[in-house]
Scaffold this active site. Structure first.
Site, PDB file in Angstrom:
ATOM      1  N   ASP A 170       0.816  -1.130   0.076  1.00 51.88           N
ATOM      2  CA  ASP A 170      -0.009  -0.094  -0.121  1.00 51.88           C
ATOM      3  C   ASP A 170       0.825   1.303   0.095  1.00 51.88           C
ATOM      4  OD1 ASP A 170       1.014   0.170   2.526  1.00 51.88           O
ATOM      5  OD2 ASP A 170      -0.894   0.290   3.483  1.00 51.88           O
ATOM      6  N   TYR A 265      10.662   4.446   1.255  1.00 51.99           N
ATOM      7  CA  TYR A 265      11.573   3.578   2.007  1.00 51.99           C
ATOM      8  C   TYR A 265      13.010   3.488   1.838  1.00 51.99           C
ATOM      9  CZ  TYR A 265       7.952   0.861   4.481  1.00 51.99           C
ATOM     10  OH  TYR A 265       6.940   0.419   5.246  1.00 51.99           O
TER      11      TYR A 265
HETATM   12  P1  NAD Z   1      -0.728  -7.878  13.976  1.00 52.45           P
HETATM   13  O1  NAD Z   1       0.306  -8.592  14.551  1.00 52.45           O
HETATM   14  O2  NAD Z   1      -1.559  -7.116  14.281  1.00 52.45           O
HETATM   15  O3  NAD Z   1      -1.612  -9.065  12.927  1.00 52.45           O
HETATM   16  C1  NAD Z   1      -1.272 -10.278  12.575  1.00 52.45           C
HETATM   17  C2  NAD Z   1      -1.933 -11.385  12.797  1.00 52.45           C
HETATM   18  O4  NAD Z   1      -1.306 -12.475  12.185  1.00 52.45           O
HETATM   19  C3  NAD Z   1      -1.747 -11.907  14.314  1.00 52.45           C
HETATM   20  O5  NAD Z   1      -3.210 -11.745  15.016  1.00 52.45           O
HETATM   21  C4  NAD Z   1      -1.206 -13.154  14.047  1.00 52.45           C
HETATM   22  O6  NAD Z   1      -1.709 -14.158  15.381  1.00 52.45           O
HETATM   23  C5  NAD Z   1      -1.412 -13.575  13.027  1.00 52.45           C
HETATM   24  N1  NAD Z   1      -0.719 -14.894  12.272  1.00 52.45           N
HETATM   25  C6  NAD Z   1       0.507 -14.823  12.601  1.00 52.45           C
HETATM   26  N2  NAD Z   1       1.169 -16.196  11.828  1.00 52.45           N
HETATM   27  C7  NAD Z   1       0.139 -16.609  11.369  1.00 52.45           C
HETATM   28  C8  NAD Z   1      -0.372 -17.800  10.690  1.00 52.45           C
HETATM   29  N3  NAD Z   1       0.770 -18.498  10.113  1.00 52.45           N
HETATM   30  N4  NAD Z   1      -1.381 -18.137  10.103  1.00 52.45           N
HETATM   31  C9  NAD Z   1      -2.429 -17.391  10.507  1.00 52.45           C
HETATM   32  N5  NAD Z   1      -2.340 -16.007  11.234  1.00 52.45           N
HETATM   33  C10 NAD Z   1      -1.036 -15.649  11.343  1.00 52.45           C
HETATM   34  O7  NAD Z   1       0.037  -7.010  12.605  1.00 52.45           O
HETATM   35  P2  NAD Z   1      -0.486  -5.852  11.627  1.00 52.45           P
HETATM   36  O8  NAD Z   1       0.229  -4.946  12.145  1.00 52.45           O
HETATM   37  O9  NAD Z   1      -1.905  -5.809  11.761  1.00 52.45           O
HETATM   38  O10 NAD Z   1       0.166  -6.066  10.310  1.00 52.45           O
HETATM   39  C11 NAD Z   1      -0.366  -7.429   9.566  1.00 52.45           C
HETATM   40  C12 NAD Z   1       0.380  -7.720   8.290  1.00 52.45           C
HETATM   41  O11 NAD Z   1      -0.014  -6.856   7.277  1.00 52.45           O
HETATM   42  C13 NAD Z   1       2.296  -7.534   8.515  1.00 52.45           C
HETATM   43  O12 NAD Z   1       2.594  -8.471   7.963  1.00 52.45           O
HETATM   44  C14 NAD Z   1       2.221  -5.908   7.926  1.00 52.45           C
HETATM   45  O13 NAD Z   1       3.487  -6.096   7.590  1.00 52.45           O
HETATM   46  C15 NAD Z   1       1.303  -6.227   6.674  1.00 52.45           C
HETATM   47  N6  NAD Z   1       1.026  -4.970   6.112  1.00 52.45           N
HETATM   48  C16 NAD Z   1       1.494  -4.710   5.078  1.00 52.45           C
HETATM   49  C17 NAD Z   1       1.298  -3.495   4.189  1.00 52.45           C
HETATM   50  C18 NAD Z   1       1.478  -3.609   2.644  1.00 52.45           C
HETATM   51  O14 NAD Z   1       1.748  -2.722   2.205  1.00 52.45           O
HETATM   52  N7  NAD Z   1       1.997  -4.756   2.307  1.00 52.45           N
HETATM   53  C19 NAD Z   1       0.531  -2.631   4.923  1.00 52.45           C
HETATM   54  C20 NAD Z   1       0.217  -2.670   6.017  1.00 52.45           C
HETATM   55  C21 NAD Z   1       0.499  -3.753   6.681  1.00 52.45           C
HETATM   56  C1  G6P Z   2       3.367   0.757   5.004  1.00 54.22           C
HETATM   57  C2  G6P Z   2       4.011  -0.439   4.344  1.00 54.22           C
HETATM   58  C3  G6P Z   2       3.693  -1.653   4.918  1.00 54.22           C
HETATM   59  C4  G6P Z   2       4.190  -1.712   6.403  1.00 54.22           C
HETATM   60  C5  G6P Z   2       3.530  -0.434   7.056  1.00 54.22           C
HETATM   61  C6  G6P Z   2       3.918  -0.322   8.468  1.00 54.22           C
HETATM   62  O1  G6P Z   2       2.117   0.708   5.056  1.00 54.22           O
HETATM   63  O2  G6P Z   2       3.559  -0.306   3.138  1.00 54.22           O
HETATM   64  O3  G6P Z   2       4.316  -2.560   4.078  1.00 54.22           O
HETATM   65  O4  G6P Z   2       3.812  -2.764   7.093  1.00 54.22           O
HETATM   66  O5  G6P Z   2       3.636   0.697   6.406  1.00 54.22           O
HETATM   67  O6  G6P Z   2       3.316   0.422   9.203  1.00 54.22           O
HETATM   68  P1  G6P Z   2       3.471   0.491  10.853  1.00 54.22           P
HETATM   69  O7  G6P Z   2       2.327   1.497  11.213  1.00 54.22           O
HETATM   70  O8  G6P Z   2       2.912  -0.820  11.211  1.00 54.22           O
HETATM   71  O9  G6P Z   2       4.740   0.909  11.139  1.00 54.22           O
HETATM   72 MN    MN Z   3       4.300  -2.133   1.897  1.00 52.80          MN
END
Ligand code: NAD
Ligand code: G6P
Ligand code: MN
Length: 442
Positions: A170, A265
């Site tokens: 995102d 980044y």
């Molecule tokens: P969070 O820790 O609140 O939630 C993650 C959940 O995943 C937890 O509830 C955990 O129990 C669960 N989990 C862990 N291993 C698992 C497995 N093997 N199977 C099923 N569930 C499992 O984390 P968050 O801050 O809400 O972020 C969630 C994810 O989204 C992270 O990987 C974060 O980096 C990603 N994210 C990516 C983007 C992007 O741009 N690609 C943007 C925002 C967040």
């Molecule tokens: C952005 C990135 C994600 C990352 C997030 C972290 O959205 O694209 O890949 O996981 O920032 O945000 P946070 O609020 O958890 O530092």
């Molecule tokens: Mn990202």
């Protein structure tokens, strides 16, 4: 219109309630018959699930809701799995950030040694979930934004080459929202962009409005002064979190190379010393998130469960996550919408490794995504990307073969790490911290 069944993988994520509200706001173009949650942490998911059940019951009672920690129950009868898992949760993210910082090296969720450590944990978690999907709903697509997306994408390219998984980030969308605000546009969708890079490592080369007018000069003028901070008056706001400084720092990245507009980044690779100097070794981004977003979301969920009712101001609808619905509808309706996605290069960047997982504009359709040609890239970007993509490939090599040396090389090659000596010290400490999460290394 078809109605779809969606599984949110990582149901206990801090993003789940906002995501559910976002999905409920998009039903006219993406109608749903079921919303399911799956997580492997029952306690964490339970809190979120109780609130989601009430929200869905109130706003769209026809949609069936189910939260489960049983893979078969969760993955059966779904069309899309939207994956947001964090293997090791915030406890491990905190160590990813704090261990490198002890050695004056960048401590970050997806960049440098922290991102490498997280990658070594995530690969297994994503493969496990992809396998459940293929077993119980073989026609479904996984839209994955679990991090570190670059490493996860390289691992699934190598280990599950035929799987229906699309990796997405995102950050470009978030930055395009800022750009639209800077330009006074109503939406980022009023811009046509060209972009190339790796995930969390890329550049906008051209940005036009719908009439084909070049928007780059105005944007650069703003970024040169304020970075991606939209409004001059916000620039010195001391109350903002650490993301604010990241948006500002784009100013210095642009000064180094003013041909293109950078992804924020890049600061971790180009201004490593600055980043370390401005980090608090005892209070990193994870601490900010735990004291902020995590606390707020879980408190709000508990309140909804207690009241049996959801007040509209308790959660933010995750509006910027509508790109996930764009992607899902692109697949479901074969729209050929153009989106920035992570995909195998295959010549899209002409002078770059064809097997690299790159981030470029793609067309989205029923049979997957097709990258658009971005042509040749300059030496500076090419050099940086070759180094970083090699780090990502070495991490996957290390995970597959259990090789200590490959991982040591990956850390050594990261532009955030000053030497093989420091790489080894950090690696040895990360191995201890990640026992039970990483494959055993020899
Ligand atoms: P969070 O820790 O609140 O939630 C993650 C959940 O995943 C937890 O509830 C955990 O129990 C669960 N989990 C862990 N291993 C698992 C497995 N093997 N199977 C099923 N569930 C499992 O984390 P968050 O801050 O809400 O972020 C969630 C994810 O989204 C992270 O990987 C974060 O980096 C990603 N994210 C990516 C983007 C992007 O741009 N690609 C943007 C925002 C967040
Ligand atoms: C952005 C990135 C994600 C990352 C997030 C972290 O959205 O694209 O890949 O996981 O920032 O945000 P946070 O609020 O958890 O530092
Ligand atoms: Mn990202």
């Amino acid at each position: 219109m078809n109605k779809y069944s969606v599984l949110i993988v990582g149901g206990g994520s801090t993003y789940t309630p906002g995501m559910v509200l976002m999905l409920l706001s998009q039903l006219d173009r993406f109608p749903l018959r079921k919303i399911k949650l799956y997580d492997n942490d029952p306690e964490r998911q339970e809190v979120i699930a109780r609130a989601c059940e009430i929200i869905i019951h109130e706003k769209a009672p026809d949609i069936e809701f189910l939260a489960s920690t049983n893979p078969e129950e969760a993955y059966t009868d779904i069309d899309f799995a939207m994956a947001q898992i964090r293997v090791g949760k915030y406890a491990m993210r905190e160590l990813d950030e704090k261990i490198p910082l002890k050695y004056d090296v960048v401590g970050q969720e997806t960049c440098g040694p922290g991102g490498i450590a997280y990658g070594m944990r995530s690969i297994g978690g994503i493969l496990e979930n992809l396998d459940y999907m293929e077993k119980y709903s073989p026609n479904a697509w996984m839209l994955n934004y679990s991090n570190p997306a670059a490493i996860v994408a390289e691992a699934t390219r190598r280990l599950r080459p035929n799987s229906k998984i699309i990796n997405i980030c995102d950050m470009p969308i978030e930055l395009e929202n800022h750009m639209a605000t800077i330009l006074g546009l109503k939406s980022r969708k009023e811009m046509d962009v060209r972009y190339f890079g790796l995930n969390h490592f890329g550049w906008w080369t051209e940005i036009y409005d719908k009439a084909g007018n070049d928007l780059m000069p105005r944007l650069k003028e703003h970024v040169r002064k304020y970075g991606y901070v939209e409004d001059e008056s916000l620039y010195t706001d001391p109350k903002r979190d650490s993301w604010h400084a990241t948006y500002q720092k784009a100013r210095d990245i642009l000064e180094l190379d003013d041909a293109y507009l950078p992804n924020t980044y890049l600061k971790y690779y180009l201004f490593q010393d600055y980043v370390v100097k401005h980090s608090d070794k005892n209070y990193t981004r994870t601490n900010e998130v735990m004291d902020g977003r995590e606390k707020d979301v879980f408190t709000a969920c508990r309140k909804v469960a207690e009241d049996g009712h959801c007040h509209d101001d308790l959660f933010d609808v995750d509006n910027h996550a509508t790109f996930i619905v764009d992607l899902a509808t692109g697949i479901a309706n074969n729209t050929h919408e153009r989106m920035l996605l992570i995909t195998e290069n295959k010549g899209a960047i002409a002078n770059f490794d064809p097997t690299a997982m790159v981030e470029v504009p793609c067309l989205v359709g029923k049979n997957g995504i097709e990258p658009l040609a971005m042509g040749e890239i300059p030496q500076f970007q090419k050099g940086l990307m070759e180094q970083q993509v090699s780090v990502e490939k070495l991490v996957v090599d290390a995970w597959i073969t259990g090789s200590y040396h490959k991982l040591w090389q990956a850390l050594t090659l990261s532009k955030t790490v000053p030497s093989a000596t420091v790489a080894k010290q950090i690696l040895d400490e990360l191995i201890e911290a990640n026992k039970g999460y990483w494959p055993e290394l020899k």
